[in-house]
Scaffold this motif. Sequence first.
Motif, mmCIF file in Angstrom:
data_model
loop_
_atom_site.group_PDB
_atom_site.id
_atom_site.type_symbol
_atom_site.label_atom_id
_atom_site.label_comp_id
_atom_site.label_asym_id
_atom_site.label_seq_id
_atom_site.Cartn_x
_atom_site.Cartn_y
_atom_site.Cartn_z
ATOM 1 N N LYS A 27 0.832 -1.212 0.000
ATOM 2 C CA LYS A 27 0.000 0.000 0.000
ATOM 3 C C LYS A 27 0.862 1.256 0.000
ATOM 4 O O LYS A 27 0.502 2.268 -0.613
ATOM 5 C CB LYS A 27 -0.931 -0.011 1.218
ATOM 6 N N GLU A 177 -9.327 1.705 6.941
ATOM 7 C CA GLU A 177 -9.715 1.696 5.528
ATOM 8 C C GLU A 177 -10.741 0.598 5.242
ATOM 9 O O GLU A 177 -11.375 0.595 4.187
ATOM 10 C CB GLU A 177 -8.483 1.509 4.642
ATOM 11 N N ARG A 372 -9.573 6.954 13.209
ATOM 12 C CA ARG A 372 -9.743 7.671 11.941
ATOM 13 C C ARG A 372 -8.781 8.858 11.858
ATOM 14 O O ARG A 372 -8.521 9.546 12.832
ATOM 15 C CB ARG A 372 -11.179 8.138 11.793
ATOM 16 N N SER A 376 -7.072 11.941 4.315
ATOM 17 C CA SER A 376 -6.325 10.922 3.578
ATOM 18 C C SER A 376 -6.411 9.549 4.226
ATOM 19 O O SER A 376 -7.053 9.354 5.254
ATOM 20 C CB SER A 376 -4.858 11.333 3.392
ATOM 21 N N SER A 377 -5.760 8.579 3.609
ATOM 22 C CA SER A 377 -5.724 7.218 4.136
ATOM 23 C C SER A 377 -4.416 7.013 4.888
ATOM 24 O O SER A 377 -3.473 7.793 4.727
ATOM 25 C CB SER A 377 -5.806 6.219 2.981
ATOM 26 N N GLU A 380 -1.483 6.836 2.490
ATOM 27 C CA GLU A 380 -1.159 8.141 1.898
ATOM 28 C C GLU A 380 -0.492 9.055 2.914
ATOM 29 O O GLU A 380 0.435 9.805 2.582
ATOM 30 C CB GLU A 380 -2.418 8.782 1.320
#
Length: 401
Positions: A27, A177, A372, A376-377, A380
């Motif tokens: 990822k 995610e 959370r 962005s993730s 990222e």
Amino acid sequence: MLPEPGPKRLRIFLVAGEHSGDALGGKLIAALKKRHPDPIAFAGVGGEEMAHEGFSSLFPLEDVAVMGPMSILPKLPRIIRRVHQTVDAAIAFAPDLVVIIDSPEFTHPIAKRIRKRAPHIPIVDYVSPSVWAWRPGRAKKMRPYVDHILALMPFEPEAHARLGGPPCTYVGHPLIEKLDQIQNADAKGLASRLNLDPARPVLLVLPGSRTSEVERLIGDFGDAVARLSASIGPIEVVIPAVRHVRDRIVEKTAGWTVRPHIVDSDDKYAAMRLARAALAASGTVTLELALAQTPSVVAYKVDIVMANLRFLLKVPSIVLANLVVGRNIYPEYLQEACTAENLAAALEPLFGETAARAAQLEGLALAPQKLRLAASSPSEAAADVVLSIAEDQAAGKSRRG
């Protein structure tokens, strides 16, 4: 006239030591390619997930993917050879940055040797060792060879600051995610496929994903299931099993008084949403249970070597879900306390409309927001930190060169 030279290609060396690190690495590579406008040259050690992003590993990940001191010893000579091979390859690659991913038994010796031979190369550690839980002195010892840590847990930057560790940024846990996938899993479909009795509540049993965990816990879990069923009446039991321990679970549960439905690990989230409560081995699965909002009881046993090191523990809980939320939502039973009697007694109130069940559900509601990120993730966010450090290093090289 010769053309103007183009920008020099960014070079990043990544080292993963097991399959969970490979998943993070895959990822991360995808996010780096997405966030950086020009092609990046990658090299290092990884597995299938990184290979899917075009990454070519120096050797198969299976050569070094082992867990715990007792598992490492038989493979130690080969692991040492791979450590030296990886260091030599990193120096020859001359990267702008090295990213080591989890697996400190393998990746940290590599980082130390790279730092000694090429002290100018920045080193980022993706996944903090659990210095907040035990052996806190490791945080300060990392400073000479780790320049930045990318943390999966929101409480880890404060822990490293307090313990004198390297600079640390919370980038988010990859499970966040999967929040929609977890919370919208098809529980009804699973119940239909298994032909479960709708009048019977479902207990989810998660004895671990490693053979050693299953061996230590499955007997007590089976006895706890028998006690619980005798106390509250007939129940359905579902056990999601990863492929490499499935046969062992089938064998070990053959004599249970309540015969479990053993399903593939792909059905794990549906089983979490279906279950009235869960009995789980401690680990990342407790975060998955928290995101699924499943009341649970957690247990764990370690080998004699690790058991004798319990005096080094520095946290009020070893359950990740408890640490993330900041309160001990899930009761935990470790070592001698992990008995069928204790586990059944803790599970029983979770099957009624009780204060214990309500308290767990109230605490679990906090889990998604605690994990959370603002934007962005996680991959990222990690890529942004990596690129910032790597680009600074590359710019410094250009000025010097």
